[in-house]
Scaffold this motif. Structure first.
Motif, mmCIF file in Angstrom:
data_model
loop_
_atom_site.group_PDB
_atom_site.id
_atom_site.type_symbol
_atom_site.label_atom_id
_atom_site.label_comp_id
_atom_site.label_asym_id
_atom_site.label_seq_id
_atom_site.Cartn_x
_atom_site.Cartn_y
_atom_site.Cartn_z
ATOM 1 N N GLN A 8 51.298 41.977 27.495
ATOM 2 C CA GLN A 8 51.445 43.347 26.978
ATOM 3 C C GLN A 8 52.676 44.045 27.550
ATOM 4 O O GLN A 8 53.131 45.049 27.009
ATOM 5 C CB GLN A 8 50.196 44.191 27.296
ATOM 6 N N CYS A 47 42.794 49.298 22.710
ATOM 7 C CA CYS A 47 43.779 48.487 23.429
ATOM 8 C C CYS A 47 45.082 49.283 23.529
ATOM 9 O O CYS A 47 45.488 49.920 22.560
ATOM 10 C CB CYS A 47 44.013 47.193 22.652
ATOM 11 N N LEU A 48 45.713 49.237 24.694
ATOM 12 C CA LEU A 48 46.972 49.969 24.871
ATOM 13 C C LEU A 48 48.056 49.456 23.922
ATOM 14 O O LEU A 48 48.994 50.180 23.608
ATOM 15 C CB LEU A 48 47.455 49.864 26.325
ATOM 16 N N HIS A 88 38.424 40.635 26.735
ATOM 17 C CA HIS A 88 39.520 41.256 25.993
ATOM 18 C C HIS A 88 40.879 40.876 26.621
ATOM 19 O O HIS A 88 41.809 40.486 25.910
ATOM 20 C CB HIS A 88 39.300 42.774 25.998
ATOM 21 N N GLU A 89 40.973 40.969 27.952
ATOM 22 C CA GLU A 89 42.256 40.679 28.618
ATOM 23 C C GLU A 89 42.581 39.188 28.561
ATOM 24 O O GLU A 89 43.738 38.813 28.382
ATOM 25 C CB GLU A 89 42.238 41.167 30.074
ATOM 26 N N HIS A 98 44.172 38.280 25.363
ATOM 27 C CA HIS A 98 45.608 38.598 25.293
ATOM 28 C C HIS A 98 46.461 37.402 25.738
ATOM 29 O O HIS A 98 47.547 37.171 25.212
ATOM 30 C CB HIS A 98 45.951 39.781 26.205
#
Ligand code: NI
Length: 173
Positions: A51, A95-96, A137-138, A141
């Motif tokens: 990210q 999510c950012l 979630h992470e 990524h």
């Protein structure tokens, strides 16, 4: 420490897979510290290295405690690997990298992971509830998967269109 720029959709780099870290050395520790500062500054509860445009398997998390305050016992992990998943748990996620969008995703309710910590020590983490959701979630990524990849194609295309429109409007400013 430094606050790093966060990639947002429709940036295609978010689909890129991240490589395992050989060793959690000073460079990776610096990355972890910068990611944590970036996450706190953005009011996030988790952040993955891709990210911020670094394609290494590194994640940081700090989920809220019962009073809704940071517990300031962040997890900073490299090469996280899920070794056990149990049950199902629907959760409304954001999510950012997918600004201002939320959708319900069905995750495993309880998980166990293996990873390296900030001191390059192997750690085993058991998680349920929000921490389990956030870890899944992470870790997603790191494999180029976003939460919107878990929802219906229709809902996904609506979110993507909104973000593409916003990106082109921002460009015109
Ligand atoms: Ni995210």
């Amino acid at each position: 420490m430094a606050i790093l720029p966060i990639l947002t959709l429709p940036d295609k780099r978010l689909k890129q897979k991240s490589l395992p870290v050989e060793k959690v050395d000073a460079t990776i520790q610096q990355l972890m510290d910068d990611m944590l500062e970036t996450m706190y500054a953005a009011n996030g509860i988790g952040l993955a290295a891709p990210q911020v445009g670094v394609f290494k398997q590194v994640i940081v998390l700090d989920v809220n405690d019962e009073e809704g305050k940071r517990n300031h016992r962040p997890l900073m992990l490299a090469n996280p690997k899920i070794i056990r998943m149990e049950g199902t748990l629907p959760w409304r996620e954001g999510c950012l990298s997918v600004p201002d969008q939320v959708a319900e995703v069905v995750r495993a309710a309880a998980i166990e992971i293996l990873a390296l910590d900030r001191h390059n020590q192997a750690v085993r983490v058991e998680a349920t509830e929000l921490l389990a959701v956030c870890l899944q979630h992470e870790i997603d990524h790191l494999h180029g998967t976003l939460f919107i990849d878990h929802i219906s194609a229709l809902k996904r295309s609506i979110i993507l269109q909104k973000l593409k429109k916003k990106a082109s409007e921002d460009k015109e400013k």
